[in-house]
Scaffold this motif. Structure first.
Motif, PDB file in Angstrom:
ATOM      1  N   GLY A  50       0.831  -1.198   0.000  1.00 45.41           N
ATOM      2  CA  GLY A  50       0.000   0.000   0.000  1.00 45.41           C
ATOM      3  C   GLY A  50       0.863   1.245   0.000  1.00 45.41           C
ATOM      4  N   VAL A  51       0.505   2.208   0.832  1.00 51.10           N
ATOM      5  CA  VAL A  51       1.243   3.464   0.937  1.00 51.10           C
ATOM      6  C   VAL A  51       2.245   3.365   2.081  1.00 51.10           C
ATOM      7  N   GLY A  52       3.478   3.735   1.790  1.00 49.86           N
ATOM      8  CA  GLY A  52       4.521   3.677   2.813  1.00 49.86           C
ATOM      9  C   GLY A  52       5.168   5.035   3.040  1.00 49.86           C
ATOM     10  N   ILE A  53       5.717   5.200   4.236  1.00 52.13           N
ATOM     11  CA  ILE A  53       6.483   6.394   4.585  1.00 52.13           C
ATOM     12  C   ILE A  53       7.955   6.012   4.534  1.00 52.13           C
ATOM     13  N   VAL A  54       8.738   6.729   3.739  1.00 48.30           N
ATOM     14  CA  VAL A  54      10.166   6.452   3.594  1.00 48.30           C
ATOM     15  C   VAL A  54      10.936   7.590   4.252  1.00 48.30           C
ATOM     16  N   ILE A  55      11.751   7.242   5.246  1.00 50.75           N
ATOM     17  CA  ILE A  55      12.502   8.232   6.033  1.00 50.75           C
ATOM     18  C   ILE A  55      13.983   7.851   5.977  1.00 50.75           C
ATOM     19  N   PRO A  56      14.720   8.361   4.988  1.00 54.46           N
ATOM     20  CA  PRO A  56      16.130   8.000   4.842  1.00 54.46           C
ATOM     21  C   PRO A  56      17.036   8.880   5.698  1.00 54.46           C
ATOM     22  N   PRO A  57      18.304   8.513   5.833  1.00 53.65           N
ATOM     23  CA  PRO A  57      19.245   9.265   6.663  1.00 53.65           C
ATOM     24  C   PRO A  57      20.007  10.298   5.839  1.00 53.65           C
ATOM     25  N   TRP A  58      20.757  11.138   6.531  1.00 55.23           N
ATOM     26  CA  TRP A  58      21.556  12.166   5.858  1.00 55.23           C
ATOM     27  C   TRP A  58      22.935  11.654   5.467  1.00 55.23           C
ATOM     28  N   ASN A  59      23.403  10.563   6.069  1.00 58.25           N
ATOM     29  CA  ASN A  59      24.814  10.201   5.855  1.00 58.25           C
ATOM     30  C   ASN A  59      25.066   9.495   4.517  1.00 58.25           C
ATOM     31  N   PHE A  60      24.058   8.799   3.993  1.00 59.91           N
ATOM     32  CA  PHE A  60      24.105   8.288   2.625  1.00 59.91           C
ATOM     33  C   PHE A  60      22.890   8.879   1.912  1.00 59.91           C
TER      34      PHE A  60
ATOM     35  N   MET B 296      15.922   2.747  -0.438  1.00 62.42           N
ATOM     36  CA  MET B 296      14.671   2.582   0.311  1.00 62.42           C
ATOM     37  C   MET B 296      13.458   2.913  -0.553  1.00 62.42           C
ATOM     38  N   THR B 297      13.558   3.990  -1.309  1.00 60.59           N
ATOM     39  CA  THR B 297      12.411   4.444  -2.103  1.00 60.59           C
ATOM     40  C   THR B 297      12.136   3.515  -3.269  1.00 60.59           C
ATOM     41  N   THR B 298      13.167   3.144  -4.014  1.00 60.65           N
ATOM     42  CA  THR B 298      12.941   2.314  -5.201  1.00 60.65           C
ATOM     43  C   THR B 298      12.544   0.893  -4.837  1.00 60.65           C
ATOM     44  N   ALA B 299      13.023   0.377  -3.718  1.00 60.25           N
ATOM     45  CA  ALA B 299      12.570  -0.946  -3.275  1.00 60.25           C
ATOM     46  C   ALA B 299      11.063  -0.941  -3.042  1.00 60.25           C
ATOM     47  N   ALA B 300      10.578   0.141  -2.449  1.00 58.75           N
ATOM     48  CA  ALA B 300       9.145   0.244  -2.156  1.00 58.75           C
ATOM     49  C   ALA B 300       8.326   0.383  -3.433  1.00 58.75           C
ATOM     50  N   ILE B 301       8.757   1.255  -4.350  1.00 61.54           N
ATOM     51  CA  ILE B 301       7.910   1.519  -5.519  1.00 61.54           C
ATOM     52  C   ILE B 301       7.995   0.422  -6.562  1.00 61.54           C
ATOM     53  N   VAL B 302       9.155  -0.210  -6.709  1.00 66.13           N
ATOM     54  CA  VAL B 302       9.236  -1.280  -7.697  1.00 66.13           C
ATOM     55  C   VAL B 302       8.404  -2.477  -7.250  1.00 66.13           C
ATOM     56  N   SER B 303       8.133  -2.563  -5.950  1.00 66.90           N
ATOM     57  CA  SER B 303       7.280  -3.632  -5.424  1.00 66.90           C
ATOM     58  C   SER B 303       5.801  -3.328  -5.615  1.00 66.90           C
TER      59      SER B 303
ATOM     60  N   ASN C 133       4.224  -0.376  -4.468  1.00 65.74           N
ATOM     61  CA  ASN C 133       3.708   0.556  -3.469  1.00 65.74           C
ATOM     62  C   ASN C 133       3.886   1.996  -3.940  1.00 65.74           C
ATOM     63  N   THR C 134       3.168   2.915  -3.320  1.00 68.87           N
ATOM     64  CA  THR C 134       3.424   4.337  -3.477  1.00 68.87           C
ATOM     65  C   THR C 134       3.950   4.866  -2.155  1.00 68.87           C
ATOM     66  N   VAL C 135       4.690   5.981  -2.196  1.00 70.45           N
ATOM     67  CA  VAL C 135       5.393   6.408  -0.987  1.00 70.45           C
ATOM     68  C   VAL C 135       5.284   7.909  -0.772  1.00 70.45           C
ATOM     69  N   LEU C 136       5.448   8.278   0.487  1.00 68.03           N
ATOM     70  CA  LEU C 136       5.709   9.643   0.905  1.00 68.03           C
ATOM     71  C   LEU C 136       7.157   9.669   1.382  1.00 68.03           C
ATOM     72  N   LEU C 137       7.985  10.390   0.662  1.00 66.11           N
ATOM     73  CA  LEU C 137       9.413  10.462   0.964  1.00 66.11           C
ATOM     74  C   LEU C 137       9.691  11.697   1.806  1.00 66.11           C
ATOM     75  N   LYS C 138      10.124  11.468   3.046  1.00 67.78           N
ATOM     76  CA  LYS C 138      10.495  12.571   3.941  1.00 67.78           C
ATOM     77  C   LYS C 138      12.007  12.518   4.150  1.00 67.78           C
TER      78      LYS C 138
ATOM     79  N   ALA D  98       3.060  10.536 -11.736  1.00 73.89           N
ATOM     80  CA  ALA D  98       2.898  11.430 -10.586  1.00 73.89           C
ATOM     81  C   ALA D  98       2.136  10.715  -9.479  1.00 73.89           C
ATOM     82  N   GLY D  99       2.576  10.938  -8.241  1.00 73.04           N
ATOM     83  CA  GLY D  99       1.906  10.336  -7.092  1.00 73.04           C
ATOM     84  C   GLY D  99       2.529   9.047  -6.616  1.00 73.04           C
ATOM     85  N   VAL D 100       3.409   8.452  -7.423  1.00 75.63           N
ATOM     86  CA  VAL D 100       4.106   7.250  -6.955  1.00 75.63           C
ATOM     87  C   VAL D 100       5.103   7.636  -5.858  1.00 75.63           C
ATOM     88  N   ILE D 101       5.862   8.713  -6.100  1.00 74.03           N
ATOM     89  CA  ILE D 101       6.727   9.284  -5.062  1.00 74.03           C
ATOM     90  C   ILE D 101       6.205  10.680  -4.754  1.00 74.03           C
TER      91      ILE D 101
END
Length: 521
Positions: free
Chosen positions: A180-190, A198-205, A207-212, A235-238
């Protein structure tokens, strides 16, 4: 497209900047990116690009007078609109065939490959990475897209390659469908590699995501979202919603329509997200899934049979690569007493050669991420002066940024704060052990369990280390940083997270659910 038609996955090569042409190309990319600093960037909510009055101002940690960009900040109202956009898009995106979803990743990987130095240059300015660290980050981002694209196609063909046992009266299949819809919260160091992974793993599966993105590095995340639009991702996938963790992060984690949260960051924030995600909101009809990588207190163990120069080099590179700001960084070392003094001396000599300066000029060591990290690390160094013997470093370094000397403490007790607490900076603590078994026991005495390294020439010692060192990624006779996609599936034990194994063959299962179907024949 079938998996048999795909070229085999191959890791993206790192750039050799000793080659004059490669150096010139990187210098050109740095000039290009430098000319584009200071711009404003919008939110992405469905098909809308939204500029807001509130901005996150991203600055160059190596030159704090230089603004990298001003990124619009989302409010709860924006987050709710983005959630609705993601929900609506999910209904169509989940029906897009896996090979078509993968094709977007392959196209993006190719464009990023063509513009590799440009993406790296953004990280030089925004994340304080030198050329080599930035190049490796971009290469890993490319790897993630190539690898996960292939993996999704493989999963979609499970019934072809791993059929269920047949019985006479039924046709039985299994399919991996999106969550379904996931929240993706990546770090600053990479800020590129892990964000992309993180984002492409979710969408290629499916899902659609909100990337913060992380507040320290939102511009490079925006550049990735721009790339995905360029390759035609609907539009709307990410949906790109930078903003306050306390405001929109908590709001989205607690949202009844959030199906999963994918997080990489500190233990404290990860546990907070875990607690919020575990609560059932009114109208919620599922258990939210949490994929979390939460850092570590990693270390290297050296026994008396080891190649001591190789061990010392690995200790220094693991401790001070990217200023120790890797969750895999080797911030601890435990050395058998018979070779302890020699290893400490070798580490001291190597550390003193690490020069500190502006990442744009490709110094081995650059700045730490921001003012908060700078002050925290310096406080830990003062603690270390009371808990161990200062060997080298011990303070800030010159420059108009957040520069800290690579710092080594010896004779540190295993229970000391600088041995137990994640500092996330260029600080190394070294302790002494009577033998390799005690050294491994000292290594294991932590709440974390992400990466570790063991140096030895003794096969019995190595076998013992493989069995007893408790971490998600264990290396023998090499550094404890530098996991490669597909080669070293990455994730840790205990407070290091959910051991999700990013870049591994099981990772996409976390973004899907298995549906078994049976038809009587």
């Amino acid at each position: 497209m079938k998996t048999t038609e795909l070229t085999p996955f191959k890791n993206e090569p790192f750039t050799d900047f000793s080659v004059p042409a490669n150096k010139a190309d990187m210098e050109a990319a740095l000039r290009k990116v430098k000319s584009e600093l200071g711009r404003d960037y919008p939110l992405w909510i469905g098909a809308d690009k939204v500029m807001t009055d509130g901005k996150t101002v991203s600055i160059n940690p190596g030159d704090v007078d230089q603004v990298v960009g001003r990124v619009s900040k989302a409010t709860k109202e924006h987050a709710e609109k983005a959630m609705n956009a993601a929900l609506a898009t999910f209904e169509t995106w989940k029906k897009v065939p896996a090979e078509k979803r993968a094709e977007y990743l392959f196209k993006a990987a190719q464009l990023m490959r063509e513009r590799k130095h440009e993406f790296s240059a953004w990280m030089v300015f925004e994340a304080g990475k030198n050329w080599v660290e930035a190049d490796a980050d971009t290469a890993e981002a490319i790897d993630f897209m190539e690898f996960y694209g292939r993996e999704m196609i493989r999963l979609s063909e499970t019934n072809l390659h791993r059929p269920l046992p047949k019985i006479p009266s039924e046709d039985n299949k299994i399919a991996y469908i999106p969550l379904g819809v996931g929240i993706v919260i990546p770090p600053w160091n990479f800020p590129l590699a892990i964000c992309v992974g993180m984002t492409t793993a979710a969408i290629v599966s499916g899902n659609t995501v909100l990337l913060k993105p992380a507040s320290v590095t939102p511009v490079i995340a925006h550049k990735f979202v721009e790339l995905m639009e360029e390759v035609g991702l609907p539009a709307g996938v990410i949906n790109f919603v930078p903003g306050s963790g306390g405001e929109i992060g908590d709001y989205l984690t607690s949202h009844p329509k959030t199906r999963f949260v994918s997080f990489t960051g500190s233990k404290e924030v990860g546990l907070h997200i875990s607690e919020l995600a575990a609560r059932t909101a009114p109208g919620q009809i599922w258990i939210k899934r949490l994929i979390a990588e939460m850092g570590g207190k990693d270390g290297i163990v050296v026994d008396e049979t080891a190649d001591l120069e190789a061990a010392a080099q690995a200790i220094v590179v693991s401790a001070f690569g990217f200023q120790g700001q890797k969750c895999s960084a080797g911030s601890r070392a435990f050395v058998v007493e018979s070779v302890y003094d020699e290893v400490v001396e070798r580490v001291r000599a190597l550390t003193e050669k690490w020069t500190v300066g502006l990442p744009e000029q490709n110094y081995p060591a650059g700045p730490v991420s921001d003012k908060g990290a700078y002050e925290k690390i310096l406080e830990y160094i003062e603690v270390g002066k009371k808990e161990g013997r200062l060997v080298v470093g011990g303070g800030n370094a010159e420059g108009n940024g957040y520069y800290i000397q690579p710092t080594v403490f010896a004779d540190v007790d295993g229970k000391a704060r600088i041995m137990q607490e994640e500092i996330f900076g260029p600080v190394l603590a070294i302790g002494k052990a009577k033998d390799y078994k005690e050294a491994i026991a000292l290594y294991n005495d932590t709440e974390f369990g992400l990466t570790g390294s063991f140096f030895s020439r003794d096969e019995d010692h190595i076998a013992y280390a493989f069995e007893e060192m408790h971490c998600g990624n264990l290396y023998v006779n090499r550094k404890c940083t530098g996991a490669l996609v597909g080669v070293h599936p990455f994730g840790g034990f205990n407070m290091s997270g959910t051991d999700s194994k990013a870049g591994g063959y099981d990772y996409l299962l976390l973004f899907t659910q298995a549906k078994a179907t049976s038809r009587k024949i």
